[in-house]
Design an enzyme around this catalytic site. Structure first.
Site, PDB file in Angstrom:
ATOM      1  N   ASP A  18       0.846  -1.200   0.000  1.00 35.00           N
ATOM      2  CA  ASP A  18       0.000   0.000   0.000  1.00 35.00           C
ATOM      3  C   ASP A  18       0.881   1.250   0.000  1.00 35.00           C
ATOM      4  O   ASP A  18       0.744   2.140  -0.836  1.00 35.00           O
ATOM      5  CB  ASP A  18      -0.920   0.002   1.232  1.00 35.00           C
ATOM      6  CG  ASP A  18      -1.636  -1.325   1.411  1.00 35.00           C
ATOM      7  OD1 ASP A  18      -2.570  -1.575   0.648  1.00 35.00           O
ATOM      8  OD2 ASP A  18      -1.228  -2.110   2.287  1.00 35.00           O
ATOM      9  N   TYR A 188       5.730 -14.641   0.177  1.00 32.48           N
ATOM     10  CA  TYR A 188       5.057 -14.802   1.469  1.00 32.48           C
ATOM     11  C   TYR A 188       5.425 -16.171   2.044  1.00 32.48           C
ATOM     12  O   TYR A 188       5.661 -17.114   1.278  1.00 32.48           O
ATOM     13  CB  TYR A 188       3.540 -14.733   1.289  1.00 32.48           C
ATOM     14  CG  TYR A 188       3.057 -13.461   0.624  1.00 32.48           C
ATOM     15  CD1 TYR A 188       3.191 -12.225   1.262  1.00 32.48           C
ATOM     16  CD2 TYR A 188       2.467 -13.487  -0.640  1.00 32.48           C
ATOM     17  CE1 TYR A 188       2.747 -11.054   0.650  1.00 32.48           C
ATOM     18  CE2 TYR A 188       2.015 -12.318  -1.253  1.00 32.48           C
ATOM     19  CZ  TYR A 188       2.166 -11.109  -0.598  1.00 32.48           C
ATOM     20  OH  TYR A 188       1.727  -9.963  -1.199  1.00 32.48           O
ATOM     21  N   GLN A 237      13.564   2.172  -2.007  1.00 34.62           N
ATOM     22  CA  GLN A 237      12.856   1.680  -3.202  1.00 34.62           C
ATOM     23  C   GLN A 237      13.715   1.705  -4.480  1.00 34.62           C
ATOM     24  O   GLN A 237      13.721   0.723  -5.232  1.00 34.62           O
ATOM     25  CB  GLN A 237      11.575   2.481  -3.392  1.00 34.62           C
ATOM     26  CG  GLN A 237      10.414   1.650  -3.845  1.00 34.62           C
ATOM     27  CD  GLN A 237       9.119   2.428  -3.898  1.00 34.62           C
ATOM     28  OE1 GLN A 237       9.093   3.605  -4.243  1.00 34.62           O
ATOM     29  NE2 GLN A 237       8.026   1.773  -3.575  1.00 34.62           N
ATOM     30  N   GLU A 255       1.721  -6.381  -5.385  1.00 37.55           N
ATOM     31  CA  GLU A 255       1.418  -5.548  -6.553  1.00 37.55           C
ATOM     32  C   GLU A 255       2.649  -4.798  -7.068  1.00 37.55           C
ATOM     33  O   GLU A 255       2.983  -4.861  -8.242  1.00 37.55           O
ATOM     34  CB  GLU A 255       0.293  -4.558  -6.203  1.00 37.55           C
ATOM     35  CG  GLU A 255      -0.029  -3.610  -7.332  1.00 37.55           C
ATOM     36  CD  GLU A 255      -1.374  -2.928  -7.201  1.00 37.55           C
ATOM     37  OE1 GLU A 255      -2.325  -3.531  -6.663  1.00 37.55           O
ATOM     38  OE2 GLU A 255      -1.483  -1.782  -7.661  1.00 37.55           O
ATOM     39  N   ASP A 256       3.335  -4.098  -6.173  1.00 41.51           N
ATOM     40  CA  ASP A 256       4.390  -3.223  -6.682  1.00 41.51           C
ATOM     41  C   ASP A 256       5.636  -3.986  -7.126  1.00 41.51           C
ATOM     42  O   ASP A 256       6.174  -3.717  -8.206  1.00 41.51           O
ATOM     43  CB  ASP A 256       4.758  -2.160  -5.643  1.00 41.51           C
ATOM     44  CG  ASP A 256       5.647  -1.091  -6.247  1.00 41.51           C
ATOM     45  OD1 ASP A 256       5.226  -0.493  -7.263  1.00 41.51           O
ATOM     46  OD2 ASP A 256       6.771  -0.885  -5.770  1.00 41.51           O
ATOM     47  N   SER A 257       6.101  -4.951  -6.332  1.00 38.72           N
ATOM     48  CA  SER A 257       7.297  -5.703  -6.761  1.00 38.72           C
ATOM     49  C   SER A 257       6.966  -6.526  -8.011  1.00 38.72           C
ATOM     50  O   SER A 257       7.825  -6.749  -8.868  1.00 38.72           O
ATOM     51  CB  SER A 257       7.830  -6.587  -5.637  1.00 38.72           C
ATOM     52  OG  SER A 257       6.855  -7.514  -5.213  1.00 38.72           O
TER      53      SER A 257
HETATM   54  O1  TRH Z   1       4.499  -6.135   0.568  1.00 38.47           O
HETATM   55  P1  TRH Z   1       3.479  -6.638  -0.383  1.00 38.47           P
HETATM   56  O2  TRH Z   1       2.981  -7.985  -0.143  1.00 38.47           O
HETATM   57  O3  TRH Z   1       2.284  -5.648  -0.389  1.00 38.47           O
HETATM   58  C1  TRH Z   1       0.927  -5.706  -0.615  1.00 38.47           C
HETATM   59  C2  TRH Z   1       0.162  -5.449   0.641  1.00 38.47           C
HETATM   60  O4  TRH Z   1       0.123  -6.602   1.380  1.00 38.47           O
HETATM   61  C3  TRH Z   1      -1.232  -4.981   0.332  1.00 38.47           C
HETATM   62  O5  TRH Z   1      -2.076  -5.061   1.460  1.00 38.47           O
HETATM   63  C4  TRH Z   1      -1.825  -5.685  -0.833  1.00 38.47           C
HETATM   64  O6  TRH Z   1      -2.981  -5.032  -1.162  1.00 38.47           O
HETATM   65  C5  TRH Z   1      -0.877  -5.660  -1.998  1.00 38.47           C
HETATM   66  O7  TRH Z   1       0.356  -6.277  -1.643  1.00 38.47           O
HETATM   67  C6  TRH Z   1      -1.421  -6.308  -3.232  1.00 38.47           C
HETATM   68  O8  TRH Z   1       4.106  -6.575  -1.876  1.00 38.47           O
HETATM   69  P2  TRH Z   1       4.398  -5.407  -2.915  1.00 38.47           P
HETATM   70  O9  TRH Z   1       3.141  -4.878  -3.482  1.00 38.47           O
HETATM   71  O10 TRH Z   1       5.360  -5.956  -3.839  1.00 38.47           O
HETATM   72  O11 TRH Z   1       5.080  -4.255  -2.060  1.00 38.47           O
HETATM   73  C7  TRH Z   1       6.393  -4.260  -1.613  1.00 38.47           C
HETATM   74  C8  TRH Z   1       6.947  -2.851  -1.617  1.00 38.47           C
HETATM   75  O12 TRH Z   1       8.108  -2.767  -0.799  1.00 38.47           O
HETATM   76  C9  TRH Z   1       7.377  -2.388  -3.000  1.00 38.47           C
HETATM   77  O13 TRH Z   1       7.049  -1.039  -3.186  1.00 38.47           O
HETATM   78  C10 TRH Z   1       8.899  -2.527  -2.971  1.00 38.47           C
HETATM   79  C11 TRH Z   1       9.168  -2.181  -1.542  1.00 38.47           C
HETATM   80  N1  TRH Z   1      10.455  -2.693  -1.023  1.00 38.47           N
HETATM   81  C12 TRH Z   1      11.500  -1.804  -0.879  1.00 38.47           C
HETATM   82  O14 TRH Z   1      11.396  -0.632  -1.226  1.00 38.47           O
HETATM   83  N2  TRH Z   1      12.667  -2.267  -0.356  1.00 38.47           N
HETATM   84  C13 TRH Z   1      12.849  -3.556   0.044  1.00 38.47           C
HETATM   85  O15 TRH Z   1      13.939  -3.931   0.514  1.00 38.47           O
HETATM   86  C14 TRH Z   1      11.742  -4.464  -0.138  1.00 38.47           C
HETATM   87  C15 TRH Z   1      11.908  -5.902   0.251  1.00 38.47           C
HETATM   88  C16 TRH Z   1      10.564  -3.989  -0.661  1.00 38.47           C
END
Ligand code: TRH
Length: 357
Positions: A18, A188, A237, A255-257
């Site tokens: 988020d 996860y 990031q 979503e983002d990764s």
């Molecule tokens: O962390 P996620 O599983 O996030 C989510 C949330 O759980 C949310 O509730 C849900 O709605 C959504 O998924 C679909 O995975 P995501 O989306 O990949 O987010 C990780 C973020 O963390 C991404 O912006 C990259 C950042 N990140 C860093 O900046 N540095 C790091 O070292 C890591 C491991 C991640």
């Protein structure tokens, strides 16, 4: 043109997606000269995700009693997080005075067909403090009929050697052989990994594990024969994006990764989707695979689909993993296709300009 003032509301439900998506959007808007106030109910992750902040972006704590600040010209609520009533009432007051803020609900990313149908739709508000206002749906997506994807950092994929040199220079990578096979595992915790990792991490692989539940799960067990685990600190990031560009395979989540692995890396990726109680994630996964694999030859498409399903506990462990040498061109073609689309920030600015014209 005068910069607009934006209010972006973000509620951290869990993990980092988020805040990760909202920070990336805020920073992208700031880089275009816009003034963004990012409202967060929990900003703790920003300490490592964005230690230097970003030009044009200020962070506003979203507390139970939010301060009475005048809404900007554009108000974004991320993932239907519902801005505070007092703020929505102030928006309605501005509208009554002839200056309605543009209210946008930035939705979750999906490749499903409803996204193209719903992108840009108006939702008139009939009750509550925002009665009389319109809210607009804005959907990110994988086709020109959607709001697209944020494209920043995408050039990283063009220089994997540079990204690898950056990685090897990091203190946490001390002692890594330059030619190690690197697998980023940002997923996860799940029972599937025990059966799948021996397939995904053949001898000689270094498994890069961001801090968190899965890292703890794997550290508590035995690594696949001949491979090694390396726990990573939380990275800002932009460095996380570099990491994606530097590895040989990425396993990503949420979503983002998931988006970054497609845009920042020339190497294939596997997606562990965020699991939903009602099983809706299965449909979402298949919709993505239908697009990603469209036009790809069998048996490659079949092998990739089985692997993605297995990682998500939706199929048994496959007998083998897809051949990377044939998978890579498919991935690169997909990446070029995504980059040819308008990026989300440009689409959003265009949407706002049209609505405010
Ligand atoms: O962390 P996620 O599983 O996030 C989510 C949330 O759980 C949310 O509730 C849900 O709605 C959504 O998924 C679909 O995975 P995501 O989306 O990949 O987010 C990780 C973020 O963390 C991404 O912006 C990259 C950042 N990140 C860093 O900046 N540095 C790091 O070292 C890591 C491991 C991640």
């Amino acid at each position: 043109m005068q910069p607009r003032r934006w209010d972006v509301f973000c509620r951290v439900i869990d993990n980092f997606g988020d805040i990760g998506v909202c920070w990336r959007l805020a920073a992208a808007l700031g880089a275009r000269g816009e003034q963004v106030r990012l409202w967060l109910d929990d900003d703790s992750a920003l300490a490592w995700m964005a230690p230097g902040g970003a030009p044009g972006v200020s962070v506003q704590r979203w507390t139970a009693e939010p301060p009475a600040l005048a809404p900007g010209e554009v108000v974004i609520e991320a993932f239907g997080c519902a801005p505070p009533d007092s703020f929505v009432a102030a928006m309605a007051k501005q509208a009554a005075a002839g200056h309605p803020p543009l209210w946008i609900n930035l939705e979750y990313l999906s490749a499903e067909a409803y996204v193209e149908r719903s992108h840009g739709l108006r939702s008139p508000q009939f009750s509550g403090p925002g009665a009389g206002l319109d809210k607009w749906f804005f959907y990110p997506g994988f086709s020109a009929a959607t709001g697209g994807l944020l494209h920043d950092g995408s050039a990283l994929a063009n220089d994997p050697a540079g990204a690898r040199a950056w990685l090897l220079a990091q203190p946490w990578a001390a002692g890594l052989p330059a030619n190690a096979r690197l697998l980023l595992l940002f997923g996860y915790p799940s029972p599937v990994w025990r059966a799948l990792l021996p397939l995904l991490a053949p001898p000689g692989t270094v498994l890069l594990l961001p801090l968190g539940g899965l890292c703890s799960q794997l550290q508590a067990g035995t690594p696949p024969i001949g491979s090694r685990l390396l726990a990573l600190p939380h990275l800002p990031q932009p460095d996380f994006d570099r990491l994606l560009a530097a590895t040989d395979v990425n396993i990503v989540r949420g979503e983002d990764s998931f988006v970054r692995a497609q845009l920042c890396s020339a190497q294939p990726f596997v997606w562990q989707i965020y699991p939903q109680q009602d099983g809706a994630h299965g449909l979402k996964l298949e919709a993505f695979l239908d697009r990603y694999l469209s036009g790809s030859p069998e048996p490659l498409a079949h092998d990739i689909r089985q692997l993605f399903r297995a990682v998500n506990g939706l199929a048994a462990r496959p007998a083998h993993v897809p051949d990377i040498n044939t998978w890579q061109p498919l991935h690169q073609r997909w990446r070029r296709q995504l980059l040819a689309q308008h990026d989300l920030c440009s689409e959003l600015l265009r949407f706002v300009a049209n609505k405010q014209a």
